[in-house]
Design an enzyme around this catalytic site. Structure first.
Site, PDB file in Angstrom:
ATOM      1  N   GLY A  50      32.175  17.426  -6.742  1.00 30.58           N
ATOM      2  CA  GLY A  50      31.801  16.852  -5.460  1.00 30.58           C
ATOM      3  C   GLY A  50      30.827  15.694  -5.538  1.00 30.58           C
ATOM      4  O   GLY A  50      30.445  15.142  -4.513  1.00 30.58           O
ATOM      5  N   HIS A  51      30.412  15.320  -6.742  1.00 35.83           N
ATOM      6  CA  HIS A  51      29.385  14.263  -6.894  1.00 35.83           C
ATOM      7  C   HIS A  51      29.831  13.262  -7.945  1.00 35.83           C
ATOM      8  O   HIS A  51      29.353  13.331  -9.081  1.00 35.83           O
ATOM      9  CB  HIS A  51      28.054  14.895  -7.300  1.00 35.83           C
ATOM     10  CG  HIS A  51      26.864  14.036  -7.068  1.00 35.83           C
ATOM     11  ND1 HIS A  51      26.401  13.135  -7.993  1.00 35.83           N
ATOM     12  CD2 HIS A  51      26.031  13.941  -6.018  1.00 35.83           C
ATOM     13  CE1 HIS A  51      25.320  12.540  -7.526  1.00 35.83           C
ATOM     14  NE2 HIS A  51      25.075  13.020  -6.325  1.00 35.83           N
ATOM     15  N   PHE A  52      30.581  12.378  -7.756  1.00 40.64           N
ATOM     16  CA  PHE A  52      31.362  12.034  -6.571  1.00 40.64           C
ATOM     17  C   PHE A  52      32.824  11.994  -6.998  1.00 40.64           C
ATOM     18  O   PHE A  52      33.098  11.476  -8.076  1.00 40.64           O
ATOM     19  CB  PHE A  52      30.946  10.656  -6.042  1.00 40.64           C
ATOM     20  CG  PHE A  52      29.502  10.567  -5.637  1.00 40.64           C
ATOM     21  CD1 PHE A  52      29.087  11.049  -4.399  1.00 40.64           C
ATOM     22  CD2 PHE A  52      28.556  10.040  -6.485  1.00 40.64           C
ATOM     23  CE1 PHE A  52      27.758  10.962  -4.013  1.00 40.64           C
ATOM     24  CE2 PHE A  52      27.223   9.957  -6.106  1.00 40.64           C
ATOM     25  CZ  PHE A  52      26.820  10.426  -4.871  1.00 40.64           C
ATOM     26  N   VAL A  57      28.927  11.188 -11.218  1.00 40.59           N
ATOM     27  CA  VAL A  57      27.556  10.842 -11.599  1.00 40.59           C
ATOM     28  C   VAL A  57      26.736  12.132 -11.561  1.00 40.59           C
ATOM     29  O   VAL A  57      26.785  12.872 -10.578  1.00 40.59           O
ATOM     30  CB  VAL A  57      26.946   9.809 -10.620  1.00 40.59           C
ATOM     31  CG1 VAL A  57      25.493   9.522 -10.964  1.00 40.59           C
ATOM     32  CG2 VAL A  57      27.756   8.523 -10.612  1.00 40.59           C
TER      33      VAL A  57
END
EC number: 4.2.1.59
Length: 150
Positions: A50-52, A57
């Site tokens: 979820g990041h990203f 990252v």
């Protein structure tokens, strides 16, 4: 206790477990003074989902947490502190200088400059390929296990 320390030795000192154990090995260790550790950042890290999406990252807060875990190894290697929990008491002067992405080896150096009773302080630096990725002042408090929720 002498470096290098692998995952089994790190797990004996820290209560963290997957997916929140963010240190793969300790390369240098001076108990109560200094610790240097490495996190090999892989595409399979759960936070990258979820990041990203499409642009993975490592979250900055997890870089700071990884530095704190390296510092905690440095403290927990001191007999007097072994078995306690090191809890964040404060974080100052955090600066992110470079993104940390899959394939990076995140090298963290923590100098412990105060260790007295139930409190401590250290200076953390994180690097990728010799380039500074993050820096922070880390303050922590120690709790006996079972006391941390009070």
């Amino acid at each position: 206790m002498r470096a290098p320390l692998g995952p089994a030795e790190i797990r004996r000192l820290l209560p963290h477990r997957y997916p929140f154990l963010l240190v793969d090995r300790i390369e240098e260790l001076e108990p109560g003074v200094r610790a240097v550790g490495v996190k090999n950042v892989t595409q399979n890290e759960p936070f990258f989902q979820g990041h990203f999406p499409g642009y993975p990252v490592m979250p900055g807060v997890l870089i700071v947490e990884a530095m704190a875990q390296v510092g905690a190894v440095g403290v927990m290697a001191v007999e007097e502190y072994r078995g306690r929990l090191a809890l964040f008491a404060g974080i100052d002067g955090v600066r992110f200088r470079r993104q940390v992405v899959p394939g990076d080896a995140l090298r963290m150096e923590v100098e412990i400059d105060r260790l007295r009773g139930r409190v401590g302080r250290g200076r953390g630096l994180a690097f990728v390929g010799g380039e500074r990725a993050c820096e922070a002042e880390l303050m922590f408090a120690f709790a006996e296990r079972g006391e941390e929720s009070r």
